[in-house]
Design a protein around this motif. Structure first.
Motif, short mmCIF file in Angstrom:
data_model
loop_
_atom_site.label_atom_id
_atom_site.label_comp_id
_atom_site.label_asym_id
_atom_site.label_seq_id
_atom_site.Cartn_x
_atom_site.Cartn_y
_atom_site.Cartn_z
N VAL A 6 0.86 -1.18 0.00
CA VAL A 6 0.00 0.00 0.00
C VAL A 6 0.90 1.23 0.00
N ARG A 7 0.65 2.14 -0.98
CA ARG A 7 1.44 3.36 -1.08
C ARG A 7 0.53 4.55 -1.31
N ARG A 8 1.00 5.72 -0.95
CA ARG A 8 0.27 6.95 -1.25
C ARG A 8 0.35 7.19 -2.76
N ILE A 9 -0.73 7.66 -3.35
CA ILE A 9 -0.77 7.86 -4.80
C ILE A 9 0.31 8.84 -5.26
N ASP A 10 0.60 9.85 -4.44
CA ASP A 10 1.61 10.82 -4.86
C ASP A 10 3.04 10.27 -4.76
N SER A 11 3.19 9.05 -4.23
CA SER A 11 4.51 8.42 -4.20
C SER A 11 4.79 7.64 -5.49
N ARG A 25 -0.53 7.03 -13.68
CA ARG A 25 0.25 6.41 -12.60
C ARG A 25 -0.18 4.95 -12.53
N VAL A 27 -0.85 1.81 -10.78
CA VAL A 27 -1.13 1.44 -9.40
C VAL A 27 -0.79 -0.02 -9.15
#
Length: 89
Positions: A6-11, A25, A27
């Protein structure tokens, strides 16, 4: 099977579209078999073709997207998943 990350979308680094009209992006993906991505449409223009790929699009915000070529039209409405031929012009 690998575990979920799980990652932040802005990462997730954005990648420019081939046609220059937006960014995407990735995902999740499994080689060239499938990919889930979040795209940002920045301008009208030609749609990138992906021959032999079935595409499923879901608009998350905005007023939707209309894909047109000759007599073919695909209407992408907000919160409605639509499958179409990724190889169509």
């Amino acid at each position: 099977m690998d575990g979920m990350i799980v990652r932040r979308i802005d990462s997730i680094a954005p990648e420019p579209w081939r046609n220059g009209g937006g960014m995407t992006r990735a995902v999740a993906q499994h080689g060239d078999d499938w990919r889930v991505s979040i795209a940002e449409v920045e301008s009208d223009g030609p749609y990138s073709r992906f021959d032999d790929i079935a595409r499923i699009s879901l608009v998350l915000r905005g007023h939707g997207v209309v894909l047109r070529h000759d007599d073919d039209t695909v209407l992408l409405k907000r919160f409605e998943a639509v499958e179409y031929d990724g190889g169509a012009a």
